[in-house]
Design an enzyme around this catalytic site. Structure first.
Site, PDB file in Angstrom:
ATOM      1  N   LYS A   1       1.029  -1.151  -0.058  1.00 36.30           N
ATOM      2  CA  LYS A   1       0.030  -0.033  -0.035  1.00 36.30           C
ATOM      3  C   LYS A   1       0.860   1.235  -0.063  1.00 36.30           C
ATOM      4  O   LYS A   1       0.715   2.189  -0.759  1.00 36.30           O
ATOM      5  CB  LYS A   1      -0.716   0.164   1.133  1.00 36.30           C
ATOM      6  CG  LYS A   1      -1.567   1.335   1.716  1.00 36.30           C
ATOM      7  CD  LYS A   1      -2.401   1.383   2.588  1.00 36.30           C
ATOM      8  CE  LYS A   1      -1.698   1.599   4.135  1.00 36.30           C
ATOM      9  NZ  LYS A   1      -1.245   3.178   4.133  1.00 36.30           N
ATOM     10  N   ASN A   2       1.990   1.245   0.537  1.00 32.71           N
ATOM     11  CA  ASN A   2       2.864   2.539   1.135  1.00 32.71           C
ATOM     12  C   ASN A   2       3.578   2.670  -0.221  1.00 32.71           C
ATOM     13  O   ASN A   2       4.414   3.747  -0.307  1.00 32.71           O
ATOM     14  CB  ASN A   2       3.652   2.337   2.336  1.00 32.71           C
ATOM     15  CG  ASN A   2       2.642   2.635   3.636  1.00 32.71           C
ATOM     16  OD1 ASN A   2       1.249   3.016   3.152  1.00 32.71           O
ATOM     17  ND2 ASN A   2       3.331   2.438   4.763  1.00 32.71           N
TER      18      ASN A   2
ATOM     19  N   CYS B   1      -5.592  12.894  13.329  1.00 30.87           N
ATOM     20  CA  CYS B   1      -5.153  11.523  12.973  1.00 30.87           C
ATOM     21  C   CYS B   1      -5.070  10.811  14.187  1.00 30.87           C
ATOM     22  O   CYS B   1      -4.626  11.194  15.322  1.00 30.87           O
ATOM     23  CB  CYS B   1      -3.969  11.529  12.171  1.00 30.87           C
ATOM     24  SG  CYS B   1      -3.202   9.801  12.112  1.00 30.87           S
TER      25      CYS B   1
ATOM     26  N   ARG C   1       0.688  14.449  13.505  1.00 29.47           N
ATOM     27  CA  ARG C   1       1.216  13.993  12.205  1.00 29.47           C
ATOM     28  C   ARG C   1       0.978  15.190  11.444  1.00 29.47           C
ATOM     29  O   ARG C   1       0.409  15.373  10.326  1.00 29.47           O
ATOM     30  CB  ARG C   1       0.466  12.814  11.643  1.00 29.47           C
ATOM     31  CG  ARG C   1       0.805  11.492  12.307  1.00 29.47           C
ATOM     32  CD  ARG C   1       0.135  10.587  11.599  1.00 29.47           C
ATOM     33  NE  ARG C   1       1.001   9.812  10.505  1.00 29.47           N
ATOM     34  CZ  ARG C   1       0.573   8.958   9.942  1.00 29.47           C
ATOM     35  NH1 ARG C   1      -0.488   8.320  10.135  1.00 29.47           N
ATOM     36  NH2 ARG C   1       1.400   8.213   8.907  1.00 29.47           N
TER      37      ARG C   1
ATOM     38  N   ASP D   1       5.005   0.479  11.878  1.00 29.48           N
ATOM     39  CA  ASP D   1       3.479  -0.092  11.590  1.00 29.48           C
ATOM     40  C   ASP D   1       3.654  -1.490  11.867  1.00 29.48           C
ATOM     41  O   ASP D   1       2.613  -2.151  11.593  1.00 29.48           O
ATOM     42  CB  ASP D   1       3.484  -0.070   9.830  1.00 29.48           C
ATOM     43  CG  ASP D   1       3.248   1.482   9.493  1.00 29.48           C
ATOM     44  OD1 ASP D   1       3.125   2.296  10.241  1.00 29.48           O
ATOM     45  OD2 ASP D   1       3.474   1.466   8.224  1.00 29.48           O
TER      46      ASP D   1
ATOM     47  N   ARG E   1      -8.504  -0.429   5.063  1.00 32.14           N
ATOM     48  CA  ARG E   1      -7.936   0.568   4.442  1.00 32.14           C
ATOM     49  C   ARG E   1      -6.460  -0.080   3.828  1.00 32.14           C
ATOM     50  O   ARG E   1      -5.997   0.441   2.766  1.00 32.14           O
ATOM     51  CB  ARG E   1      -7.509   1.728   5.267  1.00 32.14           C
ATOM     52  CG  ARG E   1      -8.661   2.649   5.559  1.00 32.14           C
ATOM     53  CD  ARG E   1      -8.139   3.781   6.454  1.00 32.14           C
ATOM     54  NE  ARG E   1      -6.647   4.268   5.851  1.00 32.14           N
ATOM     55  CZ  ARG E   1      -5.693   4.687   6.807  1.00 32.14           C
ATOM     56  NH1 ARG E   1      -6.022   4.842   7.934  1.00 32.14           N
ATOM     57  NH2 ARG E   1      -4.872   4.962   6.119  1.00 32.14           N
TER      58      ARG E   1
HETATM   59  C1  UD1 Z   1       4.569   6.726   6.585  1.00 28.61           C
HETATM   60  C2  UD1 Z   1       3.899   5.749   6.155  1.00 28.61           C
HETATM   61  C3  UD1 Z   1       3.272   5.158   7.476  1.00 28.61           C
HETATM   62  C4  UD1 Z   1       4.377   5.021   8.585  1.00 28.61           C
HETATM   63  C5  UD1 Z   1       5.200   6.152   8.687  1.00 28.61           C
HETATM   64  C6  UD1 Z   1       6.380   5.836   9.399  1.00 28.61           C
HETATM   65  C7  UD1 Z   1       2.921   5.965   4.015  1.00 28.61           C
HETATM   66  C8  UD1 Z   1       1.725   6.306   3.079  1.00 28.61           C
HETATM   67  N1  UD1 Z   1       2.736   5.991   5.201  1.00 28.61           N
HETATM   68  O1  UD1 Z   1       3.818   7.736   6.882  1.00 28.61           O
HETATM   69  O2  UD1 Z   1       2.504   3.995   7.380  1.00 28.61           O
HETATM   70  O3  UD1 Z   1       3.803   4.756   9.877  1.00 28.61           O
HETATM   71  O4  UD1 Z   1       5.545   6.565   7.186  1.00 28.61           O
HETATM   72  O5  UD1 Z   1       7.192   4.894   8.838  1.00 28.61           O
HETATM   73  O6  UD1 Z   1       4.022   5.703   3.389  1.00 28.61           O
HETATM   74  N2  UD1 Z   1       6.342  14.765  10.584  1.00 28.61           N
HETATM   75  C9  UD1 Z   1       6.355  15.959  10.947  1.00 28.61           C
HETATM   76  N3  UD1 Z   1       6.059  17.004  10.195  1.00 28.61           N
HETATM   77  C10 UD1 Z   1       5.732  16.430   8.658  1.00 28.61           C
HETATM   78  C11 UD1 Z   1       5.784  15.143   8.450  1.00 28.61           C
HETATM   79  C12 UD1 Z   1       6.045  14.187   9.378  1.00 28.61           C
HETATM   80  O7  UD1 Z   1       6.570  16.404  12.293  1.00 28.61           O
HETATM   81  O8  UD1 Z   1       5.744  17.348   7.909  1.00 28.61           O
HETATM   82  C13 UD1 Z   1       6.606  13.623  11.728  1.00 28.61           C
HETATM   83  C14 UD1 Z   1       5.473  12.733  12.157  1.00 28.61           C
HETATM   84  O9  UD1 Z   1       4.671  13.195  12.991  1.00 28.61           O
HETATM   85  C15 UD1 Z   1       6.329  11.466  12.611  1.00 28.61           C
HETATM   86  C16 UD1 Z   1       7.500  11.561  11.924  1.00 28.61           C
HETATM   87  O10 UD1 Z   1       7.770  12.880  11.442  1.00 28.61           O
HETATM   88  O11 UD1 Z   1       6.574  11.954  13.818  1.00 28.61           O
HETATM   89  C17 UD1 Z   1       7.640  10.509  10.718  1.00 28.61           C
HETATM   90  O12 UD1 Z   1       6.442  10.477   9.889  1.00 28.61           O
HETATM   91  P1  UD1 Z   1       6.559  10.257   8.476  1.00 28.61           P
HETATM   92  O13 UD1 Z   1       7.681   9.531   8.048  1.00 28.61           O
HETATM   93  O14 UD1 Z   1       6.281  11.468   7.606  1.00 28.61           O
HETATM   94  O15 UD1 Z   1       4.963   9.507   8.239  1.00 28.61           O
HETATM   95  P2  UD1 Z   1       4.171   9.390   6.840  1.00 28.61           P
HETATM   96  O16 UD1 Z   1       5.064   9.709   5.650  1.00 28.61           O
HETATM   97  O17 UD1 Z   1       3.128  10.173   6.866  1.00 28.61           O
END
Ligand code: UD1
Length: 422
Positions: free
Chosen positions: A22-23, A117, A122, A308, A400
């Site tokens: 999915k990711n 969320c 997030r 995850d 999902r």
């Molecule tokens: C992706 C995955 C999700 C997985 C996560 C961490 C997808 C679609 N989803 O989510 O399944 O759990 O990686 O491996 O690929 N953060 C910020 N600001 C931002 C973006 C992120 O502070 O703008 C923080 C988040 O709150 C979190 C950390 O960075 O603490 C990592 O998050 P991130 O890697 O961005 O997660 P996703 O890409 O949303």
């Protein structure tokens, strides 16, 4: 609304085929916006999140043809809107993945803020800052990220304060069409990021450092890309969940269509607990443990232990001898499953971002509530060993990200069925 009913206590056996990731599917679908030719994507998982992103692309104007439930052709030649509306984005945070491609191609877009969320705040601040670094002007208005770059995006040095998976993917897609060279420092190294890099490379984009935490991308200066057909990589999180199903029931099962190299942290942890793990190029077999030892685990970015799979391993810890400790480093609030596991009789105490699980208590079936995607799969796993019936409500969370979950588990011998809520 549907619920899942599980009668626990059955050993599992046999083989299960793992679906596409999915990711990986989500950024690949978003990347279709960069593409001048019809793009064929196969091995897509048949899950709700994929359908949501396909719907978003359709709303933007892409023509979509499903050739089967796992294969799609997308033609994004005539995009008519550049606004990703709240009604679709609110269903899935990963909709933010259209920000980079839309902005790079059209010099403007509006993307609804994803909003709250279940697993923490997030934010998307890192995505926004990166686009600004590439020359975009961004404001927040009416719940939307309103972005413009009338002269197109320009390459720049993006230094992420935190490693972000979808943030890295957004910048990669934006950089592919930008003017000049973009350097991404502190980039994510997840296999899903690597697949996106390889797809862009196959479309002629020069990317150095693939698989490292520093990526250098030379953009096409606005010219749309010519993508080759893509097959989505296997889902390492779905695979890890089925390995946990084998582990929690202490059964021998085999997973087909997996890439064992993507599951090293998970396999190593299972070996440490006492299970046997045998790998072949595209398969993994887990065999029973004589004794399941308590373990310590910390979630970190790839190649560390994936967040995850944190909830699923917590369910497994309830069946290990002694006291296990699980520390969640990525998402501050990713412990929604704890209170539901406790309803089944699990002995878990939480202090900050560390959970202590004392194994050996018998789990007893009960009604429990799915709260987010992976938390829900932990409840399914616990239900496989709880005595009597476990009924899991709000399973739309599971739909999902898990393709045909109850069918795959039934194929392994579990007593599980989907029912309508009374
Ligand atoms: C992706 C995955 C999700 C997985 C996560 C961490 C997808 C679609 N989803 O989510 O399944 O759990 O990686 O491996 O690929 N953060 C910020 N600001 C931002 C973006 C992120 O502070 O703008 C923080 C988040 O709150 C979190 C950390 O960075 O603490 C990592 O998050 P991130 O890697 O961005 O997660 P996703 O890409 O949303």
């Amino acid at each position: 609304m549907d619920c899942l009913q599980i009668r626990g206590g059955k050993a599992l056996a046999g083989e299960v085929r793992i679906s596409g990731a999915k990711n990986s599917a989500l950024p690949i679908l978003a990347s279709a916006l960069l593409c001048k030719n019809p793009l064929r994507i196969s091995n897509l998982p048949d899950v709700a999140d994929v359908k949501t992103l396909a719907k978003l692309l359709e709303h933007l104007g892409s023509e979509i043809q499903w050739t089967s439930s796992n294969e799609i052709t997308i033609c994004s030649e005539r995009i008519i809107h550049t606004k990703a509306i709240y009604d679709i984005v609110r269903k899935m945070r990963a909709s933010i993945l259209v920000l980079g491609p839309l902005l790079a191609r059209f010099g403007k877009c509006e993307v609804s803020l994803p909003g709250g969320c279940a697993i923490g705040a997030r934010p998307v601040d890192l995505h926004i800052k990166a686009m600004e670094k590439m020359g975009a002007k961004i404001s927040i208005s009416g719940g939307y990220i309103v972005a413009s770059a009338p002269d197109g995006l320009k390459g720049g040095d993006i230094i992420f304060d935190k490693i972000t998976v979808t943030g890295t993917e957004n910048v990669l897609m934006a950089a592919a069409l930008a003017k000049g060279v973009t350097k991404i420092v502190n980039a994510a190294k997840e296999p899903e990021v690597i697949q996106l890099c390889e797809i862009l490379q196959n479309a002629g984009i020069e990317i150095a450092g693939v698989g490292s935490n520093e990526l250098i991308v030379r953009g096409s200066e606005g010219e749309l890309l010519d993508f080759k057909a893509i097959s989505v990589i296997p889902d390492r999180i779905e695979a890890g969940t089925y390995l946990c199903a084998g582990a929690i029931t202490n059964s021998a099962i085999s997973l087909l269509n997996v890439l064992p190299a993507h599951l090293e942290a998970v396999s190593n942890k299972l070996c440490e607990i006492g299970f046997g793990i045998e790998t072949q190029p595209n398969a993994i077999t887990i065999t029973p443990a004589k004794k399941r030892k308590a373990f310590e685990m910390i979630t970190t970015e790839y190649p560390g232990f994936p967040t995850d799979l944190q909830a699923q391993f917590m369910a497994l810890a309830t069946q290990c001898e002694g006291s296990s400790s699980i520390e969640e480093r990525l998402f501050e609030n990713r412990f929604m499953h704890v209170s539901e596991l406790q309803r089944l009789g699990a002995n878990i105490t939480l202090r900050g971002n560390v959970a202590k699980i004392t194994g050996g208590e018998e789990l007893i079936g009960a009604d429990v509530m799915a709260t987010d995607l992976r938390a829900s799969s932990a409840l399914v796993l616990a239900g496989l060993v709880a005595s009597g019936q476990t009924q899991i409500h709000r399973i739309y969370h599971l739909d999902r990200g898990y393709e045909r979950l109850e069918e795959k588990l039934s194929g392994l011998g579990a007593h599980i069925q989907r029912a309508k809520e009374q």
